[in-house]
Design an enzyme around this catalytic site. Structure first.
Site, PDB file in Angstrom:
ATOM      1  N   CYS A 132       0.879  -1.243   0.031  1.00  0.00           N
ATOM      2  CA  CYS A 132       0.033   0.031   0.030  1.00  0.00           C
ATOM      3  C   CYS A 132       0.958   1.224  -0.076  1.00  0.00           C
ATOM      4  CB  CYS A 132      -0.898  -0.138   1.205  1.00  0.00           C
ATOM      5  SG  CYS A 132      -2.027   1.319   1.193  1.00  0.00           S
ATOM      6  N   CYS A 217      -0.696   8.845   7.300  1.00  0.00           N
ATOM      7  CA  CYS A 217      -2.263   8.460   6.815  1.00  0.00           C
ATOM      8  C   CYS A 217      -3.207   8.009   7.849  1.00  0.00           C
ATOM      9  CB  CYS A 217      -2.229   7.243   5.845  1.00  0.00           C
ATOM     10  SG  CYS A 217      -1.230   7.595   4.216  1.00  0.00           S
ATOM     11  N   CYS A 245       7.871   3.742   5.994  1.00  0.00           N
ATOM     12  CA  CYS A 245       7.177   3.690   4.773  1.00  0.00           C
ATOM     13  C   CYS A 245       8.048   3.374   3.324  1.00  0.00           C
ATOM     14  CB  CYS A 245       6.038   4.776   4.497  1.00  0.00           C
ATOM     15  SG  CYS A 245       6.922   6.254   4.103  1.00  0.00           S
TER      16      CYS A 245
HETATM   17  S1  SF4 Z   1       0.501   4.839   5.762  1.00  0.00           S
HETATM   18 FE1  SF4 Z   1      -0.639   5.309   3.935  1.00  0.00          FE
HETATM   19  S2  SF4 Z   1       0.104   4.351   2.230  1.00  0.00           S
HETATM   20 FE2  SF4 Z   1       1.156   3.611   4.009  1.00  0.00          FE
HETATM   21  S3  SF4 Z   1      -0.113   1.517   4.427  1.00  0.00           S
HETATM   22 FE3  SF4 Z   1      -1.053   3.313   5.549  1.00  0.00          FE
HETATM   23  S4  SF4 Z   1      -2.750   4.161   4.308  1.00  0.00           S
HETATM   24 FE4  SF4 Z   1      -1.371   2.815   2.948  1.00  0.00          FE
END
Ligand code: SF4
Length: 251
Positions: A132, A217, A245
């Site tokens: 993701c 997020c 991330c």
């Molecule tokens: S931080 Fe944002 S991009 Fe990463 S898994 Fe969570 S929702 Fe998805």
């Protein structure tokens, strides 16, 4: 004072008032940060700032504007940000002299991921969570950095063990990706960040007033409790070592 009383005061106070506490070397650090930003603009163009709209990044954007540097700012609008973050994005776009460029994920890839892996896939495994992040953050980041000689981030050494060695200038990806990374707040404390915000009336995400020191997020960020690590609210269901991330992961 009991910890519950402290928690309650923090929960009901403004971060800019409660957290602002300049370190003894703050003036020297601020001068060093300004010099670094000016050098990046003069010697590394085209250079851009990556902003998550977190407190550190709002400080850097404020400095870019007050020094009138030719450094555009980009934001990765993942499609999963808090409404408070989106509102801050709008306000920043309206008030910043430096252009604020928004990069979004490819909608078809995100929809395919949700359709095939499920709405809650990110909580099922680190691999799916990173997939993701790859779609919503890494692919747009690649586009944002295309053609740039350098980028500027709000990383600080204090943020986590993984970031303890963050340098002011990082050339680790110069040979492979032909890009330098500047971390002008590398040596700032959290108190320094809020001291700058308070003394310069910098706009910031109101989630910081609700005990969200690090904001990503919405599905992957929660408030932290007293005594928890700075980034404990990010991907809180995973091991400490996995908590990036990919934006700032060293290969
Ligand atoms: S931080 Fe944002 S991009 Fe990463 S898994 Fe969570 S929702 Fe998805």
């Amino acid at each position: 004072m009991t910890s519950s009383l402290i928690s309650s005061r923090i929960a009901h106070g403004k971060a800019s008032e409660l957290l602002a506490k300049a370190s003894a070397e703050f003036s020297a650090k601020l001068a060093q940060t300004k010099t670094l930003l000016q050098r990046a603009a003069a010697e590394y163009a085209p250079v851009t700032q990556a902003s998550s709209l977190g407190a550190e990044d709002m400080v850097i954007t404020h400095l870019i504007n007050s020094l009138q540097l030719d450094i555009p700012v980009f934001v990765l609008e993942t499609g999963a940000l808090h409404t408070e973050t989106l509102a801050l994005l709008e306000r920043t776009q309206a008030h910043s002299q430096a252009p604020i460029v928004v990069y979004r994920p490819e909608q078809a890839s995100v929809m395919q991921f949700v359709r095939n892996k499920g709405q809650d896939a990110i909580y099922k495994s680190i691999e799916l969570r990173k997939e993701c992040c790859g779609l919503r953050k890494m692919a747009p980041l690649d586009r944002a950095l295309q053609g740039q000689r350098a980028w500027i981030t709000g990383l600080r050494q204090e943020q986590s063990n993984a970031r303890a060695d963050v340098p002011l200038q990082d050339d680790a990806e110069l040979a492979t990706k032909k890009i330098s990374k500047f971390n002008p707040l590398a040596q700032w404390t959290w108190g320094d960040v809020w001291h700058y915000i308070a003394t310069n009336a910098v706009d910031y995400n109101p989630l910081h007033d609700q005990f969200f020191p690090s904001i990503g997020c919405a599905p992957c960020t929660r408030a932290i409790s007293l005594g928890e690590e700075f980034r404990a609210g990010r991907w809180w269901w995973e091991d400490e070592a996995a908590k990036e991330c990919g934006l700032h992961v060293k290969k």
